[in-house]
Design an enzyme around this catalytic site. Structure first.
Site, PDB file in Angstrom:
ATOM      1  N   CYS A 254      79.631  86.911  19.907  1.00  0.00           N
ATOM      2  CA  CYS A 254      80.644  85.986  19.368  1.00  0.00           C
ATOM      3  C   CYS A 254      79.921  84.721  18.900  1.00  0.00           C
ATOM      4  O   CYS A 254      80.229  83.608  19.313  1.00  0.00           O
ATOM      5  CB  CYS A 254      81.728  85.676  20.389  1.00  0.00           C
ATOM      6  SG  CYS A 254      82.439  87.147  21.174  1.00  0.00           S
ATOM      7  N   ALA A 255      78.923  84.933  18.031  1.00  0.00           N
ATOM      8  CA  ALA A 255      77.914  83.915  17.726  1.00  0.00           C
ATOM      9  C   ALA A 255      78.315  82.909  16.655  1.00  0.00           C
ATOM     10  O   ALA A 255      77.763  81.807  16.623  1.00  0.00           O
ATOM     11  CB  ALA A 255      76.619  84.610  17.288  1.00  0.00           C
ATOM     12  N   ASP A 303      82.170  94.311  16.842  1.00  0.00           N
ATOM     13  CA  ASP A 303      83.218  94.029  17.822  1.00  0.00           C
ATOM     14  C   ASP A 303      82.600  94.083  19.216  1.00  0.00           C
ATOM     15  O   ASP A 303      81.991  95.091  19.594  1.00  0.00           O
ATOM     16  CB  ASP A 303      84.325  95.083  17.671  1.00  0.00           C
ATOM     17  CG  ASP A 303      85.567  94.771  18.495  1.00  0.00           C
ATOM     18  OD1 ASP A 303      85.433  94.195  19.601  1.00  0.00           O
ATOM     19  OD2 ASP A 303      86.676  95.108  18.039  1.00  0.00           O
ATOM     20  N   CYS A 375      85.565  77.647  25.404  1.00  0.00           N
ATOM     21  CA  CYS A 375      85.971  76.252  25.173  1.00  0.00           C
ATOM     22  C   CYS A 375      87.443  76.102  25.557  1.00  0.00           C
ATOM     23  O   CYS A 375      88.223  75.465  24.864  1.00  0.00           O
ATOM     24  CB  CYS A 375      85.698  75.819  23.737  1.00  0.00           C
ATOM     25  SG  CYS A 375      86.476  76.844  22.470  1.00  0.00           S
TER      26      CYS A 375
END
EC number: 2.1.1.176
Length: 429
Positions: A254-255, A303, A375
């Site tokens: 998830c860069a 994914d 986050c």
């Protein structure tokens, strides 16, 4: 030369797209800014961000001033009045100019017959401002958060929820990451001082600097040369727990947009980094960041729930999973989050995070480190997520971040601190 456009109507339509259609401001705003002059770009951004930050208040004031809400094709006028109220309350724009430009916005949205209504509502607010604001300050709307989120924050943080809400409603500080392969932080701070700006080092994160006053990136010493990157301090905290080493195979999952990918390579320039994200469009920003900093990584679209599709049976020494989340820790930076998220999203996101964790764990080498980060400030995505993972995963061990009963480290947003962020460091036995 750019055609003169009515900024108030543009802001109103942008906010309407966020609230009514669920579109992200970060997708809507840049194309709009391309249509206006450089000097108007900042004002358009201020109007969009400001209205979304204070939407509850502006909505409350309009409902007090009008007998019935505007619906259908007239709904844009509701948001145009919001833009007018925001200017009167929060900007230094002279009231007569704010009124005139907002009323003219009715022509731009093809509702000239409603100019009188817009003018009337705004002038009524000017006359009754003191009484209206006194009443508003006793209402639940004063917290400027949707009720579902307020309830979750009150439940999770009975002693701290008000300070979280206050931080969310402030303008965010501008944090930078100094590229240690070019300069030490102290050396770069001296260059910043020479450029007439002041910065403050973070006490815990060795590359982080907070600017006294936010500045355009082109004004920062060496930005184009890769000396410095805009990245919140809490996001930089991931490297404290990941501790990448030269020569290791490291996965950044998830860069996008690539801030943490490039930070890994600043800390461990000889690491073999694979950066993966599901969003092919956002991966272009990973390439941009790598190019500006003169770095190389393997970038793949994929994914996180199905890692064998993009890495086969490969295992990694370290994995950073910056999981998809509610982003409730970065509301001050992205105020549209308050109106894009729904209460029902939270269990759905927690399920997605759980699936990614379970799928990627077999791709971590024995003795390897996985850092789970979000986050978010919500326990369902953070401590409860990791607690459940530890209970069902026999070879996972929590390291340095919390206890098995209360796993992870939770940062909360603060005026001179980083954003809301969660980290859990896991070791494979």
């Amino acid at each position: 030369m750019k055609k003169q456009r009515n900024l108030r109507s543009m802001a109103a339509q942008a906010v309407e797209q966020v609230v009514e259609q669920g579109q992200s401001l970060s997708n809507i705003l840049p194309p709009l800014q391309q249509k206006v002059s450089d000097k108007d770009k900042a004002l358009l951004q201020e109007l969009c961000f400001g209205v979304l930050r204070t939407l509850s208040q502006l909505d409350w004031l309009i409902n007090k001033s009008m007998a019935r809400p505007m619906t259908g094709k007239q709904r844009t006028v509701h948001y145009l009045i919001m833009v007018g109220l925001y200017q009167l309350l929060y900007t230094r724009i002279p009231p007569h100019a704010a009124l005139a430009e907002t009323v003219e916005g009715a022509i731009a949205i093809k509702r000239p017959q409603l100019k009188g209504l817009i003018n009337g509502v705004l002038r009524q607010f000017q006359r009754q401002q003191e009484e209206l604001l006194a009443e508003f300050n006793t209402s639940d709307a004063r917290y400027l958060h949707p009720s579902w989120l307020l309830k979750r924050l009150q439940k999770a943080y009975p002693e701290q929820w008000q300070s979280i809400v206050e931080a969310n409603n402030q303008r965010p500080p501008m944090w930078l990451r100094i590229n240690r392969t070019h300069h030490s932080r102290d050396t770069w701070l001296a260059l910043l001082d020479e450029a007439g700006m002041k910065g403050f080092p973070h006490a815990d994160y060795p590359d982080a600097v907070r600017l006294e006053t936010p500045a355009p990136v082109h004004a920062l010493p060496g930005f184009e040369d890769g000396w410095v990157t805009v990245q919140d301090a809490s996001a930089q905290g991931c490297m404290t727990w990941l501790a990448p080493q030269n020569g290791e195979h490291i996965l950044d999952l998830c860069a996008a947009p690539g801030g943490k990918t490039t930070h890994i390579l600043e800390v461990a320039p000889e690491a073999q980094v694979v950066a993966v994200d599901i969003d092919e469009q956002r991966l272009s920003r990973v390439y941009d960041n790598l190019k500006r900093l003169g770095m190389k990584a393997t970038v793949k679209q994929g994914d996180g729930r199905y890692p064998s599709q993009w890495c086969g049976e490969q295992q990694f020494d370290r994995i950073l999973l910056d999981a998809p989340c509610s982003a409730t820790g970065v509301i001050r930076r992205h105020p549209d989050i308050k109106w894009l998220r729904r209460d029902r999203d939270i269990p759905e996101l927690a399920q997605l995070q759980s699936e990614i964790l379970d799928a990627i764990w077999p791709h971590l080498k024995s003795g390897g480190t996985l850092v789970y980060a979000t986050c978010s400030v919500l326990p369902e995505e953070n401590s409860l997520q990791i607690k459940a993972f530890l209970q069902r995963t026999a070879d996972a061990e929590l390291c340095e971040t919390g206890t098995p009963e209360q796993p992870g480290k939770q940062n909360l947003p603060g005026a001179e601190e980083g954003d809301g962020f969660f980290y859990a460091k896991l070791i494979k036995k």
